[in-house]
Write an enzyme that holds these catalytic residues in place. Structure first.
Site, PDB file in Angstrom:
ATOM      1  CG  HIS A  68      -5.334 -16.176   1.774  1.00  0.00           C
ATOM      2  ND1 HIS A  68      -5.778 -15.278   2.726  1.00  0.00           N
ATOM      3  CD2 HIS A  68      -4.977 -15.420   0.703  1.00  0.00           C
ATOM      4  CE1 HIS A  68      -5.685 -14.045   2.252  1.00  0.00           C
ATOM      5  NE2 HIS A  68      -5.201 -14.101   1.025  1.00  0.00           N
ATOM      6  CG  ASP A  70      -4.782 -16.174   6.427  1.00  0.00           C
ATOM      7  OD1 ASP A  70      -4.831 -16.658   5.281  1.00  0.00           O
ATOM      8  OD2 ASP A  70      -3.844 -15.450   6.815  1.00  0.00           O
ATOM      9  CG  ASP A  92      -6.210 -10.028   0.864  1.00  0.00           C
ATOM     10  OD1 ASP A  92      -6.014 -11.174   0.423  1.00  0.00           O
ATOM     11  OD2 ASP A  92      -5.332  -9.349   1.402  1.00  0.00           O
ATOM     12  CD  GLU A 122      -1.490 -14.179   1.412  1.00  0.00           C
ATOM     13  OE1 GLU A 122      -0.744 -13.651   0.571  1.00  0.00           O
ATOM     14  OE2 GLU A 122      -2.258 -13.515   2.150  1.00  0.00           O
ATOM     15  CD  GLU A 123      -3.697 -11.211   4.373  1.00  0.00           C
ATOM     16  OE1 GLU A 123      -2.650 -10.535   4.348  1.00  0.00           O
ATOM     17  OE2 GLU A 123      -4.597 -11.092   3.529  1.00  0.00           O
ATOM     18  CD  GLU A 146      -3.868 -13.181  -2.331  1.00  0.00           C
ATOM     19  OE1 GLU A 146      -4.507 -12.144  -2.049  1.00  0.00           O
ATOM     20  OE2 GLU A 146      -3.461 -13.976  -1.473  1.00  0.00           O
ATOM     21  CG  HIS A 317      -4.569  -5.849   4.174  1.00  0.00           C
ATOM     22  ND1 HIS A 317      -3.201  -5.957   4.302  1.00  0.00           N
ATOM     23  CD2 HIS A 317      -4.973  -7.046   3.688  1.00  0.00           C
ATOM     24  CE1 HIS A 317      -2.811  -7.156   3.903  1.00  0.00           C
ATOM     25  NE2 HIS A 317      -3.878  -7.837   3.529  1.00  0.00           N
TER      26      HIS A 317
END
Length: 346
Positions: A68, A70, A92, A122-123, A146, A317
């Protein structure tokens, strides 16, 4: 071999720093359009942009490498120090995504057709993965990108339920109030709360609560949001009933839901990834993750699916996201070896 490794690392450095410089929090993936248009041309990979989600697909074929584009919010200025690349999404999941793009490019040059996707959202609510489902995309094998420490293969994720609860009460002057919606609902929250303890036990966690408009008036309305996580062996209906029974006077609404996923450790994707790691003298580890990923959604396309990628998952994150060029190289090599094996089965 050394020449190939240096080529991959140099390309990874160039592409990842470029992509990290583009801020793409969920719903802002269109910011990366020019990046994907450029690499489509430079790497000779056909580009498709999914119109509803602004997801990107490069290449052709029946095997999908799905990561992903995003990230979570909070831009981090990209930089490189001693072959460590820092930036929002380095782990990530722009690091895994770049590994997948390079693998797709190198495989395509060898005549092995494969597609790679930079999916959107995705987030948040996975609208990119859901668009693939809605538009009936079909793939024989899917590897989800991931961060899994470049050694772990994820075969199971928990599901999630995002639940809004709206409650109403009678407003009273705070100096003489006999009832208080905040106090009443707080007691219920404590009763229903399930702290995250281990993978197989469900968790029910309050994440948002809003009530009241005046300093001296008890609230007439209260909004509560619960984030529910559960493994495939937990009964979804029992969790919903438990919460519904606890809040009979309130209105409950599921605003988003992602089913849990568990795949066979004997499926071809898991086996090919494990063998790819063993060929590099890396001991593979089969793991399950407490969160969710697009694998939860994409299992509807095929059960021949697993998640793998470079990057330390503990850094997801955080403000310390970083990934090494050596990790990315391992990721590229693992994707290539796995797909070369899967390609023979098509």
């Amino acid at each position: 071999m050394l020449q190939e490794k240096e080529l991959v690392k140099q390309k990874a450095k160039e592409l990842l720093l470029d992509l990290l410089s583009i801020y793409t929090p969920s719903k802002s993936e269109a910011n990366a359009t020019k990046f994907f248009e450029k690499i489509s041309k430079d790497l000779n990979l056909k580009l498709e942009i999914l119109p509803d989600s602004n997801s990107f697909i490069l290449g052709e074929g029946d095997i999908l490498l799905a990561s992903h584009v995003d990230t979570v919010y909070g831009y981090i200025e990209p930089k490189i120090e001693n072959e460590l690349i820092y930036g929002r999404g380095a782990v990530d999941a722009k690091g895994p995504l770049i590994s997948m793009i390079i693998a797709t490019w190198l495989l395509n040059e060898k005549g092995i057709k494969v597609r790679v996707s930079g999916l959107a959202d995705e987030e948040s609510t996975s609208i990119g993965a859901k668009e693939l489902i809605a538009k009936n995309y079909n793939f024989k094998y899917i590897i989800v990108g991931e961060p899994s420490n470049a050694t772990d293969i994820v075969v199971e994720y928990r599901g999630s339920i995002q639940l809004d609860i709206m409650c109403e009460g009678t407003p009273e002057h705070s100096s003489s109030a006999k009832n208080n919606l905040i106090v009443d609902i707080s007691k219920k929250i404590i009763e229903v709360y399930k702290q995250p303890e281990n993978y197989d036990k469900p968790s029910i966690v309050p994440t948002i609560i809003r009530a009241g408009e005046s300093y001296n008036v008890t609230p007439a309305k209260l909004y509560l949001h619960l984030d529910i996580r559960y493994a495939i062996n937990n009964k979804r209906e029992d969790l919903i009933k438990e919460i519904t029974d606890k809040f009979p006077e309130c209105n409950l609404k599921i605003v988003d839901e992602t089913p849990p996923v568990k795949v066979s450790i004997n499926n071809p994707v898991v086996k090919s990834l494990a063998r790819a790691l063993l060929k590099q003298n890396i001991k593979p580890r089969l793991v399950k993750k407490a969160g969710t990923s697009d694998m939860n959604i994409l299992q509807r396309i095929t059960t021949n699916i697993a998640t793998y990628g470079p990057g330390n998952s503990m850094l997801e994150h955080t403000t310390q996201e970083k990934i090494s060029l050596d990790e990315i190289y391992i990721g590229v090599k693992t994707y290539m070896l796995a797909i070369e094996e899967l390609w023979q089965k098509i």
